[in-house]
Design a protein around this motif. Structure first.
Motif, short mmCIF file in Angstrom:
data_model
loop_
_atom_site.label_atom_id
_atom_site.label_comp_id
_atom_site.label_asym_id
_atom_site.label_seq_id
_atom_site.Cartn_x
_atom_site.Cartn_y
_atom_site.Cartn_z
N ARG A 84 6.85 -1.99 5.14
CA ARG A 84 7.05 -0.71 4.47
C ARG A 84 7.91 -0.88 3.22
NH1 ARG A 84 7.86 0.84 9.94
NH2 ARG A 84 6.08 2.02 10.77
N GLU B 162 -0.45 6.37 -5.32
CA GLU B 162 -0.89 7.28 -4.26
C GLU B 162 -1.76 8.37 -4.86
OE1 GLU B 162 2.42 7.35 -0.76
OE2 GLU B 162 2.93 8.38 -2.60
N HIS C 105 -2.15 4.23 4.29
CA HIS C 105 -0.85 3.57 4.34
C HIS C 105 -0.70 2.71 5.59
CE1 HIS C 105 -0.06 6.53 1.24
NE2 HIS C 105 1.11 5.97 0.98
N LEU D 275 -4.07 5.05 -0.97
CA LEU D 275 -3.55 4.06 -1.91
C LEU D 275 -4.70 3.47 -2.71
CD1 LEU D 275 -1.05 2.19 0.43
CD2 LEU D 275 -0.47 3.79 -1.37
#
Length: 501
Positions: A104, A144, A76, A154
């Motif tokens: 984000r 995910e 991430h 990811l």
């Protein structure tokens, strides 16, 4: 015009999507979540007008695609950092924290955070046999998955990679062959600038093909009974190995041509461009080699999954009639007996929750980061303004004095609360002090729980309950007996009353 209409009608009657409408609708549907970011941007409470959200979304998908491989995905923080760098180029006058917030938000939007299954969906239809049948196309862009170390990773789906290369529902292997052929033709003609873009598309096709194979093998790991070794696994393995071998040969040929071009070129820019293309081709070859190694281990994995899953008992499914088996019997029980049973049922019926994966560097960073200063520009938070206020009593001093005078009427024999209330109301009507009976009732109620001792006189003022009902138009309860006398005598009486209670 008539002939064209007849041709379209005949195609529809045969049940064939000859115009590729469904394919093109799916392509639009896959691109819609990316385009929707720009439409949702004005609805946010923050001022992010200057950011181009589609470019940031494609950057996120592109970065995930290039960082994931067969066994692992992208972290991430790597994706947020890559998107934040592009956001910094778009809006350099904004601070780094805002760039990270934008990154984000884009990543959460591509993951479709906030929905149950995190799927995007779109309805489309196919005309067949004179009828129109609706279908639902569900897909993910990013998802995910747990990484080898247990931390979340990811991965980009085939649909997300299709957003990058511009096609949906096409044969990936054929498209990969076409991409390599296009790259080889451009290199042969010396058009290295155009070949660089073609090489990037070829790399994405390589990643897409790897993800396609990995997804098919995932079904074998979930349920070995859902696949057939000869029909499904072995055939897919043979075709994939043959395809990878052809791709490796083709890419090695292109790489050799580029090396010769670097050696024989007299221009300054050609070696640098050729070196960039060679680096991309080496990445393609590395990914093909990794996929080839995994495909060669399919037989061992299939036998291992066979042995592992053969000892797993089939799931037992029982259906519970909540109304007949739980609700009706529980309603017939007292609360003391029903509560433990309902508590046990809720504990057993609630599925286990996987604890959130904690990444130690992120945890330390969050613990060491000082709290952010509140944003004064946020119009949603309204700072209240407090003025100078003074506490106001519900009763005046004269009323307190009057109640004290009424309670002085009590002696060792006691006086009833009902009699004191009547006296207070008569006094209030004469003197003009409304609410005197309320203050008296509160005062006597306080004496019932906590008798008042007068040290100067050695007397105790208390309220006792002797099961006499209060007959009053305003108050209800016990007609308390207010007594006042020596402390030793009344202390014994109040103790006896509390013991009886």
């Amino acid at each position: 015009m008539g002939r064209e209409g007849n041709w379209m009608s005949e195609a529809g009657l045969r049940g064939r999507d000859t115009l590729g409408l469904a394919t093109r609708v799916k392509a639009l549907a896959v691109a819609d979540p990316v385009l929707d970011l720009e439409r949702r941007k004005p609805l946010l409470s923050r001022e992010w007008t200057g950011y181009q959200m589609e470019e940031l979304a494609l950057t996120a998908i592109d970065t995930v695609t290039l960082k994931m491989d067969f066994d692992d995905g992208a972290r991430h923080e790597d994706i947020v950092a890559a998107v934040a760098r592009v956001a910094d180029l778009q809006m350099p006058q904004r601070d780094r924290d805002e760039h990270s917030d934008v990154a984000r938000w884009v990543l959460d939007s591509l993951l479709n955070v906030g929905t149950v299954d995190r799927d995007f969906s779109h309805d489309y239809g196919i005309a067949s046999g004179g009828t129109y049948t609706s279908h639902r196309f569900s897909f993910k862009l990013l998802r995910e998955v747990p990484g080898p170390d247990g931390r979340p990773r990811l991965r980009a789906s085939n649909e997300a990679i299709a957003v990058l290369v511009g096609a949906v529902d096409l044969d990936i292997a054929s498209e990969q062959v076409a991409a390599d052929a296009k790259l080889e033709a451009l290199v042969r003609r010396g058009r290295l600038t155009d070949a660089h873009r073609a090489a990037e598309m070829a790399l994405r096709r390589t990643v897409q093909y790897t993800e396609h194979i990995r997804t098919r093998l995932e079904g074998m790991r979930r349920d070995i009974r859902s696949v057939d070794w000869v029909r499904d696994v072995q055939r897919m393995q043979s075709e994939a190995l043959e395809h990878i071998e052809d791709r490796i040969n083709a890419e090695n040929t292109i790489k050799d041509n580029l090396v010769r071009m670097m050696e024989n070129s007299t221009e300054d820019t050609t070696p640098a461009q050729a070196a960039e293309l060679i680096a991309i081709l080496e990445e393609c070859l590395r990914r093909h080699a990794s996929l080839q190694a995994n495909l060669q281990e399919i037989g061992e994995r299939f036998r291992a999954e066979q042995e592992r899953q053969s000892f797993v008992p089939p799931p037992s499914r029982t259906h519970v009639n909540l109304e007949r088996q739980l609700l009706q019997p529980a309603l017939q029980l007292p609360v003391r007996q029903a509560y433990p049973l309902l508590d046990q049922f809720a504990t057993a019926a609630t599925p286990p929750h996987r604890p959130a994966t904690i990444y130690l560097p992120d945890l330390l960073t969050s613990l060491m980061t000082p709290p952010a200063e509140p944003d004064g520009d946020d119009g949603l938070i309204i700072e209240p303004e407090f003025g100078d206020t003074h506490d106001t009593s519900g009763f005046c001093d004269e009323q307190y004095t009057a109640v004290e005078a009424l309670l002085e009427q009590a002696d060792t024999d006691g006086v009833r609360l009902s009699e004191l209330l009547n006296t207070a109301r008569r006094r209030a009507a004469t003197v003009g002090q409304p609410g005197l009976d309320h203050l008296l009732a509160l005062y006597v109620l306080g004496l019932f729980g906590a008798p008042r001792y007068a040290p100067d006189r050695g007397t105790l003022l208390a309220a006792l309950a002797d099961d006499s009902e209060l007959d009053d138009s305003l108050f209800a309860g016990h007609d308390l007996l207010v007594v006042q006398g020596p402390a030793t005598t009344l202390t014994t009486a109040t103790d006896l009353e509390e013991g009886a209670a």
